[in-house]
Structure formats: C-alpha cells, structure tokens
Enzyme design. Sequence first.
Site, PDB file in Angstrom:
ATOM      1  N   TYR A   1     -32.970 129.313  -9.271  1.00 14.31           N
ATOM      2  CA  TYR A   1     -33.439 127.990  -8.857  1.00 14.31           C
ATOM      3  C   TYR A   1     -32.428 127.270  -7.979  1.00 14.31           C
ATOM      4  O   TYR A   1     -32.795 126.403  -7.191  1.00 14.31           O
ATOM      5  CB  TYR A   1     -33.724 127.115 -10.093  1.00 14.31           C
ATOM      6  CG  TYR A   1     -35.132 127.222 -10.612  1.00 14.31           C
ATOM      7  CD1 TYR A   1     -35.655 128.451 -10.995  1.00 14.31           C
ATOM      8  CD2 TYR A   1     -35.934 126.093 -10.749  1.00 14.31           C
ATOM      9  CE1 TYR A   1     -36.939 128.538 -11.499  1.00 14.31           C
ATOM     10  CE2 TYR A   1     -37.215 126.173 -11.241  1.00 14.31           C
ATOM     11  CZ  TYR A   1     -37.715 127.398 -11.614  1.00 14.31           C
ATOM     12  OH  TYR A   1     -38.993 127.488 -12.110  1.00 14.31           O
TER      13      TYR A   1
ATOM     14  N   LYS B   1     -33.003 141.119 -17.310  1.00 11.04           N
ATOM     15  CA  LYS B   1     -33.356 142.455 -16.818  1.00 11.04           C
ATOM     16  C   LYS B   1     -32.063 143.180 -16.455  1.00 11.04           C
ATOM     17  O   LYS B   1     -31.746 143.386 -15.282  1.00 11.04           O
ATOM     18  CB  LYS B   1     -34.351 142.369 -15.668  1.00 11.04           C
ATOM     19  CG  LYS B   1     -35.719 142.094 -16.238  1.00 11.04           C
ATOM     20  CD  LYS B   1     -36.927 142.464 -15.458  1.00 11.04           C
ATOM     21  CE  LYS B   1     -36.931 143.735 -14.702  1.00 11.04           C
ATOM     22  NZ  LYS B   1     -37.712 144.811 -15.413  1.00 11.04           N
TER      23      LYS B   1
ATOM     24  N   ASP C   1     -39.512 141.682 -19.105  1.00 12.14           N
ATOM     25  CA  ASP C   1     -40.905 142.126 -18.943  1.00 12.14           C
ATOM     26  C   ASP C   1     -41.461 142.621 -20.285  1.00 12.14           C
ATOM     27  O   ASP C   1     -42.582 142.278 -20.672  1.00 12.14           O
ATOM     28  CB  ASP C   1     -41.027 143.202 -17.839  1.00 12.14           C
ATOM     29  CG  ASP C   1     -40.087 144.390 -18.038  1.00 12.14           C
ATOM     30  OD1 ASP C   1     -39.129 144.279 -18.842  1.00 12.14           O
ATOM     31  OD2 ASP C   1     -40.301 145.437 -17.383  1.00 12.14           O
TER      32      ASP C   1
ATOM     33  N   ASP D   1     -39.032 129.965 -17.257  1.00 15.34           N
ATOM     34  CA  ASP D   1     -40.183 129.269 -16.691  1.00 15.34           C
ATOM     35  C   ASP D   1     -41.462 130.052 -16.981  1.00 15.34           C
ATOM     36  O   ASP D   1     -42.459 129.500 -17.462  1.00 15.34           O
ATOM     37  CB  ASP D   1     -39.966 129.105 -15.180  1.00 15.34           C
ATOM     38  CG  ASP D   1     -41.069 128.301 -14.522  1.00 15.34           C
ATOM     39  OD1 ASP D   1     -41.516 127.306 -15.118  1.00 15.34           O
ATOM     40  OD2 ASP D   1     -41.498 128.686 -13.416  1.00 15.34           O
TER      41      ASP D   1
ATOM     42  N   ASP E   1     -44.506 129.352 -20.144  1.00 15.57           N
ATOM     43  CA  ASP E   1     -45.931 129.126 -19.855  1.00 15.57           C
ATOM     44  C   ASP E   1     -46.790 130.094 -20.666  1.00 15.57           C
ATOM     45  O   ASP E   1     -47.836 129.723 -21.206  1.00 15.57           O
ATOM     46  CB  ASP E   1     -46.237 129.312 -18.355  1.00 15.57           C
ATOM     47  CG  ASP E   1     -46.259 127.977 -17.605  1.00 15.57           C
ATOM     48  OD1 ASP E   1     -45.536 127.053 -18.046  1.00 15.57           O
ATOM     49  OD2 ASP E   1     -46.982 127.870 -16.602  1.00 15.57           O
TER      50      ASP E   1
HETATM   51  C1  IPM Z   1     -41.432 123.603 -15.359  1.00 14.18           C
HETATM   52  C2  IPM Z   1     -42.060 123.482 -14.019  1.00 14.18           C
HETATM   53  C3  IPM Z   1     -40.972 123.201 -12.987  1.00 14.18           C
HETATM   54  C4  IPM Z   1     -40.086 124.420 -12.915  1.00 14.18           C
HETATM   55  C5  IPM Z   1     -41.446 122.781 -11.598  1.00 14.18           C
HETATM   56  C6  IPM Z   1     -42.372 121.586 -11.661  1.00 14.18           C
HETATM   57  C7  IPM Z   1     -40.286 122.502 -10.679  1.00 14.18           C
HETATM   58  O1  IPM Z   1     -42.800 124.611 -13.720  1.00 14.18           O
HETATM   59  O2  IPM Z   1     -40.742 122.655 -15.789  1.00 14.18           O
HETATM   60  O3  IPM Z   1     -41.623 124.626 -16.020  1.00 14.18           O
HETATM   61  O4  IPM Z   1     -40.387 125.384 -12.198  1.00 14.18           O
HETATM   62  O5  IPM Z   1     -39.064 124.415 -13.603  1.00 14.18           O
HETATM   63 MG    MG Z   2     -43.001 125.973 -15.360  1.00 11.66          MG
END
Ligand code: IPM
Ligand code: MG
Length: 368
Positions: free
Chosen positions: A142, A192, A225, A249, A253
Amino acid sequence: MSNPSLLILAGDGIGPEVMAEVTKIIGWFGARRGVTFDVSEDLVGGCAYDKHGTPLHDDTMARAQEVDAVLLGAVGGPKYDSLDFSVKPERGLLRLRKEMDLFANLRPAQCFDALADFSSLKREVVAGLDIMIVRELTSGIYFGEPRGIFTEGNERVGINTQRYTESEIDRVARAAFELARKRGNKVCSMEKANVMESGILWREVVQRVHDTDYPDVELSHMYADAGAMQLCRWPKQFDVIVTDNLFGDLLSDAAAMLTGSLGMLPSASLGAPMANGRPKALYEPVHGSAPDIAGQGKANPIACILSFAMALRYSFDMGEDATRVEKAVEKVLADGVRTADLLGEEGAVPVSTAQMGDAVVAALDASL
Ligand code: IPM
Ligand code: MG
C-alpha cells in the site's frame, strides 16, 4: 480529568446515516452511564474534497492526532471516480492510517447466532464463529516505494512495491500475540514465503517474536492462498490471524462474508500508546460507503455501532460497557429486528437505519 475526546469523521455515502446512530449511543452513555465524551466533527473523503479540494485537510489531520479516538464512517462514491488518484477519497483514509501510524488493524469476524443462516456457508461451518484478523496497516504494498506509472520504451509500466522492515513485522506480530493471550491463545500467520522475500522475512520475524516472548501462544504459518481456502472450508480452526496489509484486506472481506453481512463488521486501527497511555486509534466499519443505498435510511448501522464498542474497549478501558453494547446488538438481532441487508424471507419488512439505532438504544436501556 477531562472528558474523553472523540473526533467523528462521518465521510461519504451511508457514513453520515450510520454515524447518526452511533451519536445516539454516545448520547445514551452521557445520559445513562455518566460518561460524557467531548465530540467534535469534521470532514474526510469526497465531502472534504468538495469543500477543501483535498480528501483530508491538514487541520483535520492535526485534530485526529490530538483526540483520544477517531470514529470514521465511510469514504468514496462514484461522483469521485474520475478524480486524480492523489485526491481520491480513499487517500484521506490512507493518510490518517499512515500519519497516525496505526499499524495494527483489528478486524473481528463474529457470527451472531441469529444470523448464522445468512452466511453463504452452512450453519454448522459458521455458527459460533469468532475470529480476529490482525492486518498490518501502515506498510507493505500500500505504501512501498518505488510506486507509480512510468514509461519504459514505448509502453507504460505500473509499479507497486511490497516492502516490510523487521521492526514493522515485529510490532504487528506482538499485537497479535497479545490479543491471542486474551482469547483462544492461537495465532496463524499468513504470507507467501513460497514466492516473496518479504514473506520469508515475515515468517522468520513472527517466529522469532513468538519463540522469544510468546512461547505460550500456539503459532502456525500458512501461505495466504491456502489460508483463504481454509477460511472458507473450516473457519473455526482459527483464533487470531496475523497478516500483511494487502492479504489482510482480501482475507478480511472474505471473513466478513462468513458472518452473513458486511454490514455487521467493525474494526479498530491501533498505533503506539500516546502520552496518556491510550493507543492512537481510529475505529471504522469494514463496509464501504454503499452509494447505491445512501440517503435512503436503508443502511445497517450495526458495524459502526460495534466499532464504537471497540473504541470503548481499546481506547477507554470500558470493556464491560463494550460488551453491553455488543449484547444489546445481539438481543436486537435475536428479537428479529432486521435492516434490509439482513432480510431473507420474502415479504418481511425491514427496519430503517434509525429504527435499528433506536432498537439498540432500547436494548441498552433494558440492560441497566
Ligand atoms: C479497507 C478498504 C480500504 C483498503 C480502501 C477504502 C482504501 O478496502 O479498509 O479494507 O483497501 O484498505
Ligand atoms: Mg478492504
């Protein structure tokens, strides 16, 4: 002692709507628990860009550094898609994370029993799930340099750099081990190491921190993975997962979806302790700004409410009150109160964002 201070950055899309419900809860703590927060509000993301031409004004950044905790709603929206990368709404959030040095991002994925049938996985796979992903938040791909879009010969090349120092890995590993000791005492580290040097170093440093200072915690390593696959196969094998910024990230999710709705999941982003002993901290829901439903009173405020509960626990040493808020949410869900994202059966009528907030406040009242 002065009142604890909060900076609210509601942001874009559904951010202001869900944050309004948190404000009710903050008010409840003042009225019913005698805990008054000094609350200030400011802009972040697209709304800050609209006013100042930048997604995070320097004054807001300075204020965020001073307060005990920042509460953030969400940033972004289609209106800002064509903006230059350097002023996109997300840059405001990333600047907060970087400049406050919020290196440990705690993303719990807990499955509330009332919602176990909402997961895309079978009930037995997710019922009772309670895992904590600790995502490194200030480094890795990032932020690594070099980065950019450059010209090489007659074509362009896009470059991002995955980069981790030993000390960056060390401190997030410690955060994970500390948390594990208060939970199931297990950490699984994901990288990884089979293809990335940064992964080799990650694995080495996590193992070293473990062997030196946390030998009592059970540690395992997994390629990220395979970790993603195991998360979907049998998530209850995990307690704390520690991983880098990008893998964290993605994995968070995926973990979020196990619990049935992204609208449920809070997060805490913590840095080093300040002079008053509290960690630098920002709390935000894992979900985004959901522009498709913004302004309609349909959004689920629970992730934002639970983020405030995390603030009570990690910034204000009010663990019992944090649990009180979490129990109130659990009760409301058990009573069948549902925003639209949590509705399965046809013909069922969802409650609005505000009604969900009111229901949580009523459950808090009942808890006294
Ligand atoms: C998260 C989001 C952020 C990230 C974005 C909005 C920059 O996806 O907080 O998970 O990628 O970290
Ligand atoms: Mg995210």
